[in-house]
Design a protein around this motif. Structure first.
Motif, short mmCIF file in Angstrom:
data_model
loop_
_atom_site.label_atom_id
_atom_site.label_comp_id
_atom_site.label_asym_id
_atom_site.label_seq_id
_atom_site.Cartn_x
_atom_site.Cartn_y
_atom_site.Cartn_z
N VAL A 166 0.84 -1.20 0.00
CA VAL A 166 0.00 0.00 0.00
C VAL A 166 0.87 1.25 0.00
O VAL A 166 1.98 1.26 0.54
N SER A 167 0.36 2.30 -0.62
CA SER A 167 1.13 3.54 -0.73
C SER A 167 0.94 4.46 0.46
O SER A 167 1.81 5.26 0.79
N ASP A 168 -0.22 4.39 1.11
CA ASP A 168 -0.55 5.27 2.23
C ASP A 168 -1.13 4.40 3.34
O ASP A 168 -2.28 3.95 3.25
N ARG A 169 -0.36 4.18 4.37
CA ARG A 169 -0.79 3.26 5.44
C ARG A 169 -2.08 3.73 6.10
O ARG A 169 -3.02 2.94 6.27
N ALA A 170 -2.16 5.01 6.44
CA ALA A 170 -3.34 5.50 7.15
C ALA A 170 -4.59 5.38 6.28
O ALA A 170 -5.66 4.98 6.77
N GLU A 171 -4.47 5.71 5.00
CA GLU A 171 -5.62 5.63 4.11
C GLU A 171 -6.10 4.19 3.96
O GLU A 171 -7.30 3.92 3.97
N ALA A 215 -11.11 -15.29 11.14
CA ALA A 215 -9.77 -15.41 10.58
C ALA A 215 -9.04 -16.56 11.26
O ALA A 215 -9.36 -16.88 12.40
N PRO A 216 -8.01 -17.19 10.62
CA PRO A 216 -7.49 -16.86 9.30
C PRO A 216 -8.41 -17.35 8.20
O PRO A 216 -9.33 -18.12 8.48
N PRO A 217 -8.07 -16.91 6.96
CA PRO A 217 -7.00 -15.98 6.62
C PRO A 217 -7.41 -14.52 6.85
O PRO A 217 -8.58 -14.22 7.03
N HIS A 218 -6.38 -13.65 6.81
CA HIS A 218 -6.63 -12.23 6.97
C HIS A 218 -5.88 -11.46 5.88
O HIS A 218 -5.23 -12.08 5.02
N VAL A 219 -5.99 -10.16 5.91
CA VAL A 219 -5.29 -9.28 4.98
C VAL A 219 -4.12 -8.64 5.71
O VAL A 219 -4.24 -8.27 6.88
N GLU A 220 -3.00 -8.51 5.04
CA GLU A 220 -1.83 -7.88 5.63
C GLU A 220 -1.39 -6.72 4.75
O GLU A 220 -1.23 -6.88 3.53
N LEU A 221 -1.24 -5.55 5.35
CA LEU A 221 -0.78 -4.36 4.62
C LEU A 221 0.73 -4.25 4.75
O LEU A 221 1.28 -4.34 5.85
N LEU A 222 1.40 -4.06 3.62
CA LEU A 222 2.85 -3.84 3.59
C LEU A 222 3.10 -2.42 3.10
O LEU A 222 2.84 -2.11 1.93
N HIS A 223 3.57 -1.57 4.00
CA HIS A 223 3.85 -0.18 3.62
C HIS A 223 5.36 0.05 3.66
O HIS A 223 5.96 0.13 4.73
N TYR A 224 5.97 0.11 2.47
CA TYR A 224 7.41 0.32 2.38
C TYR A 224 7.72 1.81 2.46
O TYR A 224 7.06 2.63 1.83
N HIS A 225 8.76 2.14 3.23
CA HIS A 225 9.10 3.54 3.45
C HIS A 225 9.82 4.14 2.24
O HIS A 225 9.79 5.36 2.06
#
Length: 267
Positions: A166-171, A215-225
Motif C-alpha cells: 500500500v502507498s498510504d498506510r493511514a488511508e 480469521a485466518p486468513p486475513h489481509v496484511e498491509l505492507l507499507h514500504y518507506h
C-alpha cells in the motif's frame, strides 16, 4: 459493507494446466473445472466465457480463473515493494521442504538466498518469497509458535493471509476498518533478513495485519518507506496480476481498495 470472512482467493491464469499441476505439487487438492456463470462475468465486466478451477489447502480455497478474453501477463518489472504486488502466505511446518517442492515444480525465487528467519521484532517467522510459473507471488511461511496460532500437522497446512503493498498506510487502514476489519499489532520490518526475504536493498516496511471477524486468513498491509517499486498501470480484472480476495457477503459486487487491489463479494 461488512467484510467478515474470506471465502476464497481468485488468481487469473492464462495457463491453467500449468498452474493446476504446480499447485497440486505443493499439496493443493484440485477439483474439476467448471464454467463461470454469465451473471458473474457481467458483474466483472468481462466479455465472453470463462472457466474456474477450485483448489483446497487445509481450510482455505484458491480458485484459478481463465477467461476467453485474456488480459495482460504478469508484469516483469514488479518487485516486492510494487503497489500491484500481492502474495498469498502458505503455512507449512517445513519451509525448506516446501521450497524444494516448489522449486522442482518450476517456481523462481524472489528472496535472495533461500528461506530466512526474521528477528523476533519482525515476528520470528521462517519464510521465503517466490513466484508460481505464471508470476503470482507466494510466501512459504513457518511460525515459531505454530500450535499457539492454531496451525497443527505436517506438510502444507493452509493460507494465513494475503499481503498487499500500500502507498498510504493511514488511508488503507481507514478503508479496511470502514469495512469492519480490525487493525492488529503492526511490526516494523527491516535489516538484512528482510532484505534477503524481499530481494530488495535495505527495505523498511510497516507490516499491519487487518483481521476480519473470522480469521485466518486475513489481509496484511505492507507499507514500504522507500519509493514504491516499478508497477504497471492499474490492473484490469482479466490481467494475470488481478488477484481478487473473495468475501462471503450476500450482495455480488466488485470493489477496489485505495491502491486498486480487488475484492469481490457475493462469492
Amino acid at each position: 459493507m461488512t467484510l467478515a470472512r474470506i471465502a476464497a482467493f481468485r488468481l487469473v491464469t492464462q495457463q491453467p494446466e500449468v498452474l493446476v499441476a504446480f499447485y497440486a505439487a505443493l499439496g493443493f487438492t484440485v477439483g474439476d473445472p467448471r464454467p463461470i456463470e454469465d451473471a458473474e462475468l457481467a458483474m466483472l465486466g468481462i466479455s465472453g466465457g470463462g472457466m474456474r478451477w477450485s483448489m483446497r489447502l487445509g481450510e482455505a480455497t484458491v480458485e484459478l480463473d481463465c477467461y476467453d478474453q485474456s488480459g495482460r501477463a504478469y508484469p516483469s518489472d514488479v518487485d516486492a515493494a510494487s503497489i500491484c504486488f500481492q502474495h498469498l502466505a502458505l503455512v507449512t511446518d517445513d519451509v525448506e521442504a516446501a521450497w524444494s517442492e516448489a522449486r522442482s515444480a518450476g517456481a523462481p525465487p524472489i528472496s535472495d538466498a533461500g528461506p530466512v528467519t526474521l528477528p523476533e521484532s519482525s515476528g520470528g517467522v521462517t519464510a521465503i518469497k517466490l513466484r508460481d510459473p505464471e508470476g503470482h507471488p507466494l510466501e512459504l511461511l513457518s511460525f515459531p509458535d505454530a500450535a499457539k496460532k492454531g496451525w497443527r500437522g505436517s506438510g502444507m497446512l493452509g493460507i494465513d493471509h494475503s499481503a498487499i503493498v500500500v502507498s498510504d498506510r493511514a488511508e488503507s487502514e481507514a478503508f479496511y476498518t470502514a469495512h469492519s476489519l480490525t487493525c492488529g499489532d503492526a511490526t516494523l520490518n527491516q535489516g538484512s533478513e528482510q532484505a534477503a526475504l524481499d530481494g530488495l536493498e535495505s527495505p523498511v516496511a510497516d507490516v499491519v495485519p487487518m483481521k476480519p471477524a473470522a480469521a485466518p486468513p486475513h489481509v496484511e498491509l505492507l507499507h514500504y518507506h522507500q519509493s514504491p517499486g516499478a508497477s504497471s498501470e492499474p490492473v484490469a480484472v482479466n490481467d494475470v496480476a488481478a488477484t481478487r480476495i473473495v468475501w462471503r457477503h450476500g450482495v455480488s459486487a466488485l470493489l477496489r481498495d485505495p491502491d486498486g487491489h480487488l475484492h469481490q463479494t457475493g462469492g
